[in-house]
Motif scaffolding. Structure first.
Motif, PDB file in Angstrom:
ATOM      1  N   MET A   1       0.761  -1.160   0.019  1.00 47.43           N
ATOM      2  CA  MET A   1       0.018  -0.090   0.164  1.00 47.43           C
ATOM      3  C   MET A   1       0.858   1.261   0.082  1.00 47.43           C
ATOM      4  N   ALA A   2       0.474   2.210  -0.861  1.00 44.73           N
ATOM      5  CA  ALA A   2       1.458   3.412  -1.146  1.00 44.73           C
ATOM      6  C   ALA A   2       0.872   4.284   0.292  1.00 44.73           C
ATOM      7  N   THR A   3       1.938   4.876   0.876  1.00 44.64           N
ATOM      8  CA  THR A   3       1.822   5.763   2.124  1.00 44.64           C
ATOM      9  C   THR A   3       2.590   7.050   1.808  1.00 44.64           C
ATOM     10  N   ALA A   4       2.745   8.101   2.775  1.00 45.98           N
ATOM     11  CA  ALA A   4       3.611   9.400   3.027  1.00 45.98           C
ATOM     12  C   ALA A   4       4.517   8.911   3.759  1.00 45.98           C
ATOM     13  N   LEU A   5       5.683   9.541   3.789  1.00 40.58           N
ATOM     14  CA  LEU A   5       6.813   9.247   4.764  1.00 40.58           C
ATOM     15  C   LEU A   5       6.289   9.619   6.126  1.00 40.58           C
ATOM     16  N   PRO A   6       6.804   9.069   6.900  1.00 45.56           N
ATOM     17  CA  PRO A   6       6.673   9.273   8.434  1.00 45.56           C
ATOM     18  C   PRO A   6       6.646  11.020   8.770  1.00 45.56           C
ATOM     19  N   SER A   7       5.902  11.441   9.488  1.00 44.96           N
ATOM     20  CA  SER A   7       5.747  12.744   9.814  1.00 44.96           C
ATOM     21  C   SER A   7       7.093  13.362  10.184  1.00 44.96           C
ATOM     22  N   GLU A   8       7.715  12.847  11.044  1.00 45.44           N
ATOM     23  CA  GLU A   8       9.007  13.408  11.429  1.00 45.44           C
ATOM     24  C   GLU A   8      10.227  13.654  10.417  1.00 45.44           C
ATOM     25  N   GLN A   9       9.849  12.593   9.311  1.00 41.78           N
ATOM     26  CA  GLN A   9      10.786  12.687   7.901  1.00 41.78           C
ATOM     27  C   GLN A   9      10.919  14.074   7.143  1.00 41.78           C
ATOM     28  N   VAL A  10       9.617  14.608   7.231  1.00 40.52           N
ATOM     29  CA  VAL A  10       9.382  15.646   6.104  1.00 40.52           C
ATOM     30  C   VAL A  10       9.032  17.291   7.113  1.00 40.52           C
ATOM     31  N   ARG A  11      10.048  17.995   6.569  1.00 36.73           N
ATOM     32  CA  ARG A  11      10.273  19.377   7.227  1.00 36.73           C
ATOM     33  C   ARG A  11      10.086  20.402   6.004  1.00 36.73           C
ATOM     34  N   ILE A  12       9.253  21.483   6.231  1.00 40.22           N
ATOM     35  CA  ILE A  12       9.079  22.539   5.070  1.00 40.22           C
ATOM     36  C   ILE A  12       9.807  23.698   5.639  1.00 40.22           C
ATOM     37  N   THR A  13      10.186  24.685   4.650  1.00 37.77           N
ATOM     38  CA  THR A  13      10.533  26.102   4.956  1.00 37.77           C
ATOM     39  C   THR A  13       9.698  26.951   3.939  1.00 37.77           C
ATOM     40  N   THR A  14       8.970  28.029   4.810  1.00 37.52           N
ATOM     41  CA  THR A  14       8.097  28.971   3.952  1.00 37.52           C
ATOM     42  C   THR A  14       8.969  30.200   3.798  1.00 37.52           C
ATOM     43  N   ASP A  15       8.420  30.932   2.813  1.00 38.38           N
ATOM     44  CA  ASP A  15       8.898  32.325   2.507  1.00 38.38           C
ATOM     45  C   ASP A  15       7.444  33.235   2.231  1.00 38.38           C
ATOM     46  N   PRO A  16       7.900  34.376   2.128  1.00 37.18           N
ATOM     47  CA  PRO A  16       6.403  35.187   1.833  1.00 37.18           C
ATOM     48  C   PRO A  16       5.786  34.613   0.744  1.00 37.18           C
ATOM     49  N   THR A  17       6.362  34.140  -0.280  1.00 40.49           N
ATOM     50  CA  THR A  17       5.690  33.420  -1.465  1.00 40.49           C
ATOM     51  C   THR A  17       5.119  32.414  -1.337  1.00 40.49           C
ATOM     52  N   THR A  18       5.489  31.682  -0.397  1.00 40.92           N
ATOM     53  CA  THR A  18       5.022  30.228  -0.360  1.00 40.92           C
ATOM     54  C   THR A  18       4.085  30.109   0.903  1.00 40.92           C
ATOM     55  N   GLU A  19       4.143  30.966   1.853  1.00 37.51           N
ATOM     56  CA  GLU A  19       3.582  31.077   3.138  1.00 37.51           C
ATOM     57  C   GLU A  19       2.000  30.824   2.779  1.00 37.51           C
ATOM     58  N   PRO A  20       1.210  31.598   2.120  1.00 34.84           N
ATOM     59  CA  PRO A  20      -0.084  31.297   1.965  1.00 34.84           C
ATOM     60  C   PRO A  20      -0.682  29.871   1.642  1.00 34.84           C
ATOM     61  N   PHE A  21       0.016  29.150   0.966  1.00 33.31           N
ATOM     62  CA  PHE A  21      -0.206  27.810   0.358  1.00 33.31           C
ATOM     63  C   PHE A  21       0.114  26.846   1.745  1.00 33.31           C
ATOM     64  N   TRP A  22       0.884  27.186   2.408  1.00 33.70           N
ATOM     65  CA  TRP A  22       1.321  26.120   3.473  1.00 33.70           C
ATOM     66  C   TRP A  22       0.424  26.530   4.755  1.00 33.70           C
ATOM     67  N   GLN A  23      -0.117  27.887   4.842  1.00 33.75           N
ATOM     68  CA  GLN A  23      -1.227  28.256   5.848  1.00 33.75           C
ATOM     69  C   GLN A  23      -2.445  27.724   5.559  1.00 33.75           C
ATOM     70  N   ALA A  24      -2.944  27.693   4.377  1.00 35.11           N
ATOM     71  CA  ALA A  24      -4.011  27.049   3.777  1.00 35.11           C
ATOM     72  C   ALA A  24      -4.025  25.617   3.864  1.00 35.11           C
ATOM     73  N   ALA A  25      -2.721  24.949   3.572  1.00 36.54           N
ATOM     74  CA  ALA A  25      -2.776  23.427   3.948  1.00 36.54           C
ATOM     75  C   ALA A  25      -3.139  22.966   5.622  1.00 36.54           C
ATOM     76  N   LYS A  26      -2.513  23.759   6.376  1.00 34.75           N
ATOM     77  CA  LYS A  26      -2.720  23.652   7.824  1.00 34.75           C
ATOM     78  C   LYS A  26      -4.139  23.702   8.339  1.00 34.75           C
ATOM     79  N   GLU A  27      -4.830  24.646   7.353  1.00 31.50           N
ATOM     80  CA  GLU A  27      -6.481  24.529   7.446  1.00 31.50           C
ATOM     81  C   GLU A  27      -7.230  23.352   6.722  1.00 31.50           C
ATOM     82  N   ARG A  28      -6.563  22.690   6.096  1.00 31.00           N
ATOM     83  CA  ARG A  28      -7.110  21.215   5.238  1.00 31.00           C
ATOM     84  C   ARG A  28      -7.484  22.156   3.936  1.00 31.00           C
ATOM     85  N   ARG A  29      -7.008  22.947   3.446  1.00 33.20           N
ATOM     86  CA  ARG A  29      -7.519  23.553   2.112  1.00 33.20           C
ATOM     87  C   ARG A  29      -6.386  23.500   1.340  1.00 33.20           C
ATOM     88  N   LEU A  30      -6.707  23.129   0.204  1.00 32.89           N
ATOM     89  CA  LEU A  30      -6.006  23.247  -1.108  1.00 32.89           C
ATOM     90  C   LEU A  30      -5.955  24.669  -1.843  1.00 32.89           C
TER      91      LEU A  30
END
Length: 140
Positions: free
Chosen positions: A1-30
């Motif tokens: 079964m296909a899965t995602a990497l374990p949570s602790e294995q994935v880290r992101i870095t945001t900047d002013p250009t990408t922050e809205p994408f990641w903030q929306a994802a945090k709210e479960r919105r694409l």
């Protein structure tokens, strides 16, 4: 079964250009950035529109549907030999011309095919963020 990497294995870095994408994802919105001048969608987010070079951007909430454009099956990951990943490039019908690189989860990798319809889901990753991933659409 296909899965995602374990949570602790994935880290992101945001900047002013990408922050809205990641903030929306945090709210479960694409969301996807659309040029405020010419209407061109662009992913990954960029500071300037590649079509008209405008810095104007509107963040559009998407329905969360996607279609497999391309994919691979990865058996094993450094330090995680039993993980099976299906990284994919997906088309976003609500954002014409935009494609997102993500993972397909919760599916037998043998069942994945180009043109397969998907829906977004959100996988917890490090530091409290959520990563958009995709599952086969309910009617698949």
């Amino acid at each position: 079964m296909a899965t995602a990497l374990p949570s602790e294995q994935v880290r992101i870095t945001t900047d002013p250009t990408t922050e809205p994408f990641w903030q929306a994802a945090k709210e479960r919105r694409l969301v996807a950035p659309r040029c405020g001048a010419c209407g061109h969608f662009r992913l990954p987010p960029t500071p300037y529109c590649p079509e008209c070079q405008s810095a104007e951007v509107d963040w559009v909430e998407l329905a969360g549907r996607a279609v497999v454009y391309s994919f691979a099956v990865v058996h094993g990951f450094p330090g995680l030999p039993d993980v099976t990943l299906v990284p994919a490039v997906v088309d976003l019908p609500d954002a014409p011309g935009a494609r997102l690189v993500s993972n397909i989860v919760g599916v037998d990798p043998e069942a994945v095919e180009i043109g397969m319809e998907l829906t977004v889901d959100f996988h917890p990753i490090a530091d409290g963020w959520l990563l958009p991933v995709f599952r086969p659409a309910a009617d698949e």
